[in-house]
Enzyme design. Structure first.
Site, PDB file in Angstrom:
ATOM      1  N   HIS A  60     -24.361 -73.467  -4.861  1.00  0.00           N
ATOM      2  CA  HIS A  60     -24.854 -72.088  -4.938  1.00  0.00           C
ATOM      3  C   HIS A  60     -25.947 -71.777  -3.925  1.00  0.00           C
ATOM      4  CE1 HIS A  60     -28.103 -74.037  -7.160  1.00  0.00           C
ATOM      5  NE2 HIS A  60     -28.840 -73.016  -6.763  1.00  0.00           N
TER       6      HIS A  60
HETATM    7  C1  UD1 Z   1     -31.755 -68.379  -7.586  1.00  0.00           C
HETATM    8  C2  UD1 Z   1     -32.917 -69.149  -6.917  1.00  0.00           C
HETATM    9  C3  UD1 Z   1     -32.482 -70.582  -6.639  1.00  0.00           C
HETATM   10  C4  UD1 Z   1     -31.936 -71.239  -7.894  1.00  0.00           C
HETATM   11  C5  UD1 Z   1     -30.785 -70.372  -8.427  1.00  0.00           C
HETATM   12  C6  UD1 Z   1     -30.116 -70.933  -9.642  1.00  0.00           C
HETATM   13  C7  UD1 Z   1     -34.327 -67.712  -5.517  1.00  0.00           C
HETATM   14  C8  UD1 Z   1     -34.720 -67.400  -4.135  1.00  0.00           C
HETATM   15  N1  UD1 Z   1     -33.287 -68.552  -5.661  1.00  0.00           N
HETATM   16  O1  UD1 Z   1     -30.694 -68.293  -6.643  1.00  0.00           O
HETATM   17  O2  UD1 Z   1     -33.608 -71.323  -6.186  1.00  0.00           O
HETATM   18  O3  UD1 Z   1     -31.477 -72.532  -7.576  1.00  0.00           O
HETATM   19  O4  UD1 Z   1     -31.328 -69.076  -8.737  1.00  0.00           O
HETATM   20  O5  UD1 Z   1     -29.003 -70.165  -9.950  1.00  0.00           O
HETATM   21  O6  UD1 Z   1     -34.935 -67.244  -6.461  1.00  0.00           O
HETATM   22  N2  UD1 Z   1     -25.845 -62.989  -9.858  1.00  0.00           N
HETATM   23  C9  UD1 Z   1     -25.048 -62.520 -10.880  1.00  0.00           C
HETATM   24  N3  UD1 Z   1     -25.496 -62.669 -12.155  1.00  0.00           N
HETATM   25  C10 UD1 Z   1     -26.688 -63.237 -12.468  1.00  0.00           C
HETATM   26  C11 UD1 Z   1     -27.489 -63.693 -11.410  1.00  0.00           C
HETATM   27  C12 UD1 Z   1     -27.069 -63.584 -10.136  1.00  0.00           C
HETATM   28  O7  UD1 Z   1     -23.970 -62.014 -10.650  1.00  0.00           O
HETATM   29  O8  UD1 Z   1     -27.025 -63.329 -13.649  1.00  0.00           O
HETATM   30  C13 UD1 Z   1     -25.351 -62.884  -8.462  1.00  0.00           C
HETATM   31  C14 UD1 Z   1     -25.702 -61.607  -7.787  1.00  0.00           C
HETATM   32  O9  UD1 Z   1     -24.646 -61.274  -6.977  1.00  0.00           O
HETATM   33  C15 UD1 Z   1     -26.881 -61.985  -6.930  1.00  0.00           C
HETATM   34  C16 UD1 Z   1     -26.580 -63.414  -6.573  1.00  0.00           C
HETATM   35  O10 UD1 Z   1     -25.907 -63.944  -7.710  1.00  0.00           O
HETATM   36  O11 UD1 Z   1     -26.997 -61.154  -5.831  1.00  0.00           O
HETATM   37  C17 UD1 Z   1     -27.786 -64.242  -6.279  1.00  0.00           C
HETATM   38  O12 UD1 Z   1     -28.710 -64.206  -7.361  1.00  0.00           O
HETATM   39  P1  UD1 Z   1     -30.268 -64.478  -7.079  1.00  0.00           P
HETATM   40  O13 UD1 Z   1     -31.034 -64.484  -8.333  1.00  0.00           O
HETATM   41  O14 UD1 Z   1     -30.741 -63.585  -5.987  1.00  0.00           O
HETATM   42  O15 UD1 Z   1     -30.273 -65.922  -6.458  1.00  0.00           O
HETATM   43  P2  UD1 Z   1     -29.500 -67.270  -6.829  1.00  0.00           P
HETATM   44  O16 UD1 Z   1     -28.527 -67.556  -5.773  1.00  0.00           O
HETATM   45  O17 UD1 Z   1     -29.000 -67.287  -8.229  1.00  0.00           O
END
Ligand code: UD1
Length: 355
Positions: A197
């Site tokens: 991820h």
């Molecule tokens: C975040 C953390 C990362 C951690 C990871 C665990 C930061 C910079 N990164 O990354 O260190 O390892 O969480 O998962 O904070 N999304 C959904 N549903 C959700 C959450 C996210 O669909 O409940 C999708 C969305 O499209 C979003 C993307 O995942 O844009 C990324 O989510 P985001 O919270 O920005 O970062 P992670 O990649 O999850």
């Protein structure tokens, strides 16, 4: 003493659960703030249910966005929470955007202490958003709780006052140890469990294709289970790379209990996660890390982890090496055994109680 615990995304919730248990054992209540960075049921609610955590007192419901929007939104909303709650201590965890956002808010409030759990971890790769989050959070923290001796040394090298640094051990492993005997064993472990991820692997088409094509090759000879993080799923679709998954068991993100169950039974784990590198070492399950660097160096030298980078041949070669029996075994120093003893959050609470 009024404490706010902040959590925002999946890797925070296991650590929150351990801290919550230790606080409640000491009859210390706390205000729980969920930033809402993660919001899907299987990225958030499911962990609250499994760990029996209380419903957040505040849910900031920020959801996704670019780094600036997400961080700014959390800051604005968390500042208001602090105005109302007037905490003495705010505890932030790990290296996500919620961590840095709340840390920055607290750093400009008077009479509020900031405690950072999992302080001092460094990959020395500033292209990772998490590395910036860690460095900035540590600069403004009053209590820096470290999981490893290396993280303490990193902070000392950055000039942090030694009196603020506390080597307490790994809070995420507190939770693993607490639940391990309660999680039933199962038959569904495949040969290989995969989690990918990290932004550098998912948002870059070249890297994502290298990883998926390696997994596709591997899946011709071994069974592969791939719980797909929403970010990864979105990017696979966007780049049109779905065909690499044909032979792979793709599933929705697992709950904690399901994940630990499958991880424990797998022959090996292929990952770019930070926490899973440590959990596999504790469980003595081989781990192949698809990154160029790691914050968790001891898992390479004393644990089951091998760093292979984003390199198709190396991923395939190392996976089959392990499947053919050539693998690393856990061989922790006495000091690291102590830091992974399941009692780190108790040590944190004792320190916070002293004030
Ligand atoms: C975040 C953390 C990362 C951690 C990871 C665990 C930061 C910079 N990164 O990354 O260190 O390892 O969480 O998962 O904070 N999304 C959904 N549903 C959700 C959450 C996210 O669909 O409940 C999708 C969305 O499209 C979003 C993307 O995942 O844009 C990324 O989510 P985001 O919270 O920005 O970062 P992670 O990649 O999850």
């Amino acid at each position: 003493m009024k404490i706010i615990l902040v959590a925002g995304a999946r890797p925070n919730f296991m650590k929150l659960a351990a801290l919550s248990r230790s606080l409640l054992k000491n009859n210390i209540d706390y205000v729980l703030v969920h930033t809402g960075q993660h919001y899907d049921k299987n990225m958030s609610d499911i962990f609250f249910e499994e760990f029996g955590l209380k419903k957040p007192d505040w849910n900031l419901a920020v959801k996704s966005g670019n780094h600036a929007d997400q961080t700014a939104e959390i800051m604005k909303k968390f500042n208001k929470v602090c105005d109302v709650e007037k905490p003495d201590i705010v505890v932030v965890i790990g290296d996500i955007n919620s961590t840095i956002a709340c840390a920055l808010v607290v750093s400009k409030l008077s009479n509020v202490c900031l405690a950072h759990v999992e302080s001092g971890e460094r990959s020395f790769d500033r292209s990772m958003p998490e590395e910036i989050n860690r460095i900035v959070t540590d600069v403004v923290s009053d209590y820096l709780f470290c999981a490893t001796k290396k993280s303490k040394l990193n902070l000392l090298n950055e000039g942090v006052d030694e009196n603020k640094i506390f080597l307490v051990g790994n809070v995420m492993i507190d939770n693993l140890i607490y639940y391990l005997s309660k999680i039933e064993r199962c038959e569904i472990g495949g040969d290989i469990l995969v989690t990918i991820h990290r932004a550098s692997n998912t948002d870059n088409k070249v890297n994502l294709e290298i990883i998926l094509s390696a997994l596709s090759e591997i899946s011709k000879k071994a069974s592969v289970i791939f719980p797909l993080h929403p970010r990864t799923m979105k990017k696979i679709r966007e780049f049109g790379l779905n065909f690499y998954l044909n032979n792979i068991s793709v599933v929705d993100p697992y709950s904690y209990f399901e994940f630990v169950r499958v991880m424990r039974e797998s022959s090996l784990v292929v990952t770019d996660s930070g926490g899973i590198q440590v959990e596999t070492t504790v469980l003595n399950v081989p781990c192949i890390t698809v990154r160029e660097n790691t914050e968790w160096g001891f898992t390479l030298t004393e644990g089951t982890n091998t760093l292979v980078g984003v390199n198709k041949d190396k991923i395939i070669e190392n996976v089959f090496k392990v499947l053919n029996g050539d693998r690393k075994y856990k061989n922790l120093t006495t000091e690291n055994q102590m830091l992974l003893d399941g009692k780190s959050s108790n040590r944190i609470v004792e320190i916070l109680k002293k004030g």
